[in-house]
Motif scaffolding. Structure first.
Motif, PDB file in Angstrom:
ATOM      1  N   ILE A   5       0.931  -1.280   0.054  1.00  0.00           N
ATOM      2  CA  ILE A   5      -0.043  -0.004   0.027  1.00  0.00           C
ATOM      3  C   ILE A   5       0.747   1.071  -0.066  1.00  0.00           C
ATOM      4  CG2 ILE A   5      -0.215   0.132   2.361  1.00  0.00           C
ATOM      5  CD1 ILE A   5      -3.199   0.771   1.786  1.00  0.00           C
ATOM      6  N   ASN A   6       0.332   2.296  -0.596  1.00  0.00           N
ATOM      7  CA  ASN A   6       1.049   3.410  -0.662  1.00  0.00           C
ATOM      8  C   ASN A   6       0.293   4.685  -0.527  1.00  0.00           C
ATOM      9  OD1 ASN A   6       0.428   4.498  -3.341  1.00  0.00           O
ATOM     10  ND2 ASN A   6       1.352   2.575  -4.052  1.00  0.00           N
ATOM     11  N   THR A   7       0.766   5.844  -0.405  1.00  0.00           N
ATOM     12  CA  THR A   7       0.161   7.126   0.037  1.00  0.00           C
ATOM     13  C   THR A   7      -0.921   7.603  -1.447  1.00  0.00           C
ATOM     14  OG1 THR A   7       1.885   8.530  -0.389  1.00  0.00           O
ATOM     15  CG2 THR A   7       1.432   7.819   1.895  1.00  0.00           C
ATOM     16  N   GLU A   8      -0.734   6.929  -2.399  1.00  0.00           N
ATOM     17  CA  GLU A   8      -1.484   7.242  -3.694  1.00  0.00           C
ATOM     18  C   GLU A   8      -2.858   6.151  -3.608  1.00  0.00           C
ATOM     19  OE1 GLU A   8       0.571   6.678  -7.343  1.00  0.00           O
ATOM     20  OE2 GLU A   8       1.784   8.335  -6.658  1.00  0.00           O
ATOM     21  N   GLN A   9      -2.798   5.301  -2.449  1.00  0.00           N
ATOM     22  CA  GLN A   9      -4.082   4.332  -2.451  1.00  0.00           C
ATOM     23  C   GLN A   9      -4.758   4.595  -1.086  1.00  0.00           C
ATOM     24  OE1 GLN A   9      -1.201   0.995  -2.619  1.00  0.00           O
ATOM     25  NE2 GLN A   9      -2.646   0.387  -4.308  1.00  0.00           N
ATOM     26  N   ALA A  10      -4.052   5.300  -0.050  1.00  0.00           N
ATOM     27  CA  ALA A  10      -4.576   5.258   1.222  1.00  0.00           C
ATOM     28  C   ALA A  10      -4.097   6.660   1.911  1.00  0.00           C
ATOM     29  CB  ALA A  10      -4.594   4.300   2.240  1.00  0.00           C
ATOM     30  N   ASN A  11      -4.987   7.579   2.772  1.00  0.00           N
ATOM     31  CA  ASN A  11      -4.400   8.531   3.659  1.00  0.00           C
ATOM     32  C   ASN A  11      -3.893   7.937   5.024  1.00  0.00           C
ATOM     33  OD1 ASN A  11      -4.132  11.096   4.360  1.00  0.00           O
ATOM     34  ND2 ASN A  11      -6.014  11.527   4.982  1.00  0.00           N
ATOM     35  N   TYR A  12      -2.559   7.965   5.197  1.00  0.00           N
ATOM     36  CA  TYR A  12      -1.912   7.614   6.233  1.00  0.00           C
ATOM     37  C   TYR A  12      -0.723   8.370   6.513  1.00  0.00           C
ATOM     38  CZ  TYR A  12       1.190   4.721   3.563  1.00  0.00           C
ATOM     39  OH  TYR A  12       1.878   4.189   2.426  1.00  0.00           O
ATOM     40  N   ASP A  13       0.098   8.136   7.322  1.00  0.00           N
ATOM     41  CA  ASP A  13       1.463   8.818   7.850  1.00  0.00           C
ATOM     42  C   ASP A  13       2.370   8.205   6.801  1.00  0.00           C
ATOM     43  OD1 ASP A  13       3.394  10.325   8.582  1.00  0.00           O
ATOM     44  OD2 ASP A  13       3.218  10.130  10.422  1.00  0.00           O
ATOM     45  N   GLY A  14       2.596   8.715   5.600  1.00  0.00           N
ATOM     46  CA  GLY A  14       3.665   8.393   4.834  1.00  0.00           C
ATOM     47  C   GLY A  14       5.097   8.425   5.078  1.00  0.00           C
ATOM     48  N   ASN A  15       5.430   9.036   6.254  1.00  0.00           N
ATOM     49  CA  ASN A  15       6.942   9.224   6.780  1.00  0.00           C
ATOM     50  C   ASN A  15       7.375   8.043   7.541  1.00  0.00           C
ATOM     51  OD1 ASN A  15       7.215  12.093   5.801  1.00  0.00           O
ATOM     52  ND2 ASN A  15       5.555  12.355   7.599  1.00  0.00           N
ATOM     53  N   HIS A  16       6.497   6.868   7.517  1.00  0.00           N
ATOM     54  CA  HIS A  16       7.080   5.608   8.131  1.00  0.00           C
ATOM     55  C   HIS A  16       6.602   4.567   7.251  1.00  0.00           C
ATOM     56  CE1 HIS A  16       7.008   7.741  11.892  1.00  0.00           C
ATOM     57  NE2 HIS A  16       6.066   8.430  11.527  1.00  0.00           N
ATOM     58  N   ASP A  17       7.596   3.444   7.547  1.00  0.00           N
ATOM     59  CA  ASP A  17       7.695   2.263   6.514  1.00  0.00           C
ATOM     60  C   ASP A  17       7.092   1.172   7.623  1.00  0.00           C
ATOM     61  OD1 ASP A  17       7.775   0.748   4.493  1.00  0.00           O
ATOM     62  OD2 ASP A  17      10.006   0.694   4.250  1.00  0.00           O
ATOM     63  N   TYR A  18       6.522   0.018   6.920  1.00  0.00           N
ATOM     64  CA  TYR A  18       6.269  -0.989   7.800  1.00  0.00           C
ATOM     65  C   TYR A  18       7.271  -2.375   6.992  1.00  0.00           C
ATOM     66  CZ  TYR A  18       3.753  -5.098   9.103  1.00  0.00           C
ATOM     67  OH  TYR A  18       3.373  -6.590   9.761  1.00  0.00           O
ATOM     68  N   ASN A  19       8.131  -2.685   8.222  1.00  0.00           N
ATOM     69  CA  ASN A  19       8.879  -3.854   7.943  1.00  0.00           C
ATOM     70  C   ASN A  19       9.694  -3.863   6.461  1.00  0.00           C
ATOM     71  OD1 ASN A  19       9.820  -6.359   8.782  1.00  0.00           O
ATOM     72  ND2 ASN A  19       8.241  -7.581   7.991  1.00  0.00           N
ATOM     73  N   GLY A  20      10.016  -2.889   6.096  1.00  0.00           N
ATOM     74  CA  GLY A  20      10.656  -2.659   4.743  1.00  0.00           C
ATOM     75  C   GLY A  20       9.821  -2.974   3.596  1.00  0.00           C
ATOM     76  N   CYS A  21       8.612  -2.789   3.594  1.00  0.00           N
ATOM     77  CA  CYS A  21       7.643  -3.077   2.419  1.00  0.00           C
ATOM     78  C   CYS A  21       7.743  -1.807   1.381  1.00  0.00           C
ATOM     79  CB  CYS A  21       6.303  -3.121   2.936  1.00  0.00           C
ATOM     80  SG  CYS A  21       5.323  -1.664   3.686  1.00  0.00           S
ATOM     81  N   GLY A  22       8.239  -0.710   1.564  1.00  0.00           N
ATOM     82  CA  GLY A  22       8.251   0.211   0.532  1.00  0.00           C
ATOM     83  C   GLY A  22       7.070   1.269   0.637  1.00  0.00           C
ATOM     84  N   ALA A  23       6.429   1.263   1.770  1.00  0.00           N
ATOM     85  CA  ALA A  23       5.372   2.089   1.844  1.00  0.00           C
ATOM     86  C   ALA A  23       5.981   3.666   2.459  1.00  0.00           C
ATOM     87  CB  ALA A  23       4.489   1.721   3.105  1.00  0.00           C
TER      88      ALA A  23
END
Length: 125
Positions: A5-23
Motif C-alpha cells: 500500500i502507498n499514499t496514492e492508495q490511502a491516507n496515512y502517515d507516509g513518513n513511516h515504513d512497515y517492515n521494509g515494505c516500501g510504504a
C-alpha cells in the motif's frame, strides 16, 4: 506476489515504513481527505484503509475465541468498559495499522478527528 500500500492508495502517515515494505513515501496530508480521493478496492468501497478509524458494531474482546463464524457482528455484552472496535487506521496511522486484521478499541462516547464511521444499509430486492 506481495501487495504494497502507498499514499496514492490511502491516507496515512507516509513518513513511516512497515517492515521494509516500501510504504514510506514521505507524503502525509495531516488531515482527513474527501471520500473518494483514493481508488476504490475491488468491491467498490472507498477509504477502507486510512483517512479515519471506522467504528464497527462489535464489542471488543481480547481474542477471537467465541467470535461468530459467519462474519456477523459480535453481539452481547461489551463488559464494564463498553469498548467497541475500530478498524482501518487513519491519517496519523503507521502503515501497519492499515491492515484489515488490525483493530483498536475505545468507548463509544470518544470523539476525535481521526475517528469516524461508514454509513451502510442492507439492500433488499
Amino acid at each position: 506476489m506481495d501487495v504494497l500500500i502507498n499514499t496514492e492508495q490511502a491516507n496515512y502517515d507516509g513518513n513511516h515504513d512497515y517492515n521494509g515494505c516500501g510504504a514510506k513515501t514521505g507524503v502525509s496530508h495531516e488531515k482527513t481527505q474527501p471520500v473518494g480521493s483514493y481508488p476504490a478496492n475491488r468491491w467498490g468501497l472507498y477509504d477502507i484503509h486510512g483517512n479515519v478509524w471506522e467504528w464497527v458494531q462489535d464489542c471488543y474482546h481480547d481474542s477471537y475465541t467465541g467470535a461468530p463464524k459467519d462474519g456477523s457482528e459480535w453481539r452481547g455484552s461489551c463488559g464494564e468498559s463498553g469498548r467497541r472496535v475500530l478498524r482501518g487506521g487513519s491519517w496519523i496511522s503507521l502503515p501497519i495499522d492499515l491492515r484489515s486484521a488490525d483493530r483498536s478499541k475505545y468507548v463509544p462516547g470518544l470523539r476525535f478527528n481521526v475517528l469516524g464511521f461508514r454509513v451502510a444499509r442492507t439492500l433488499t430486492p
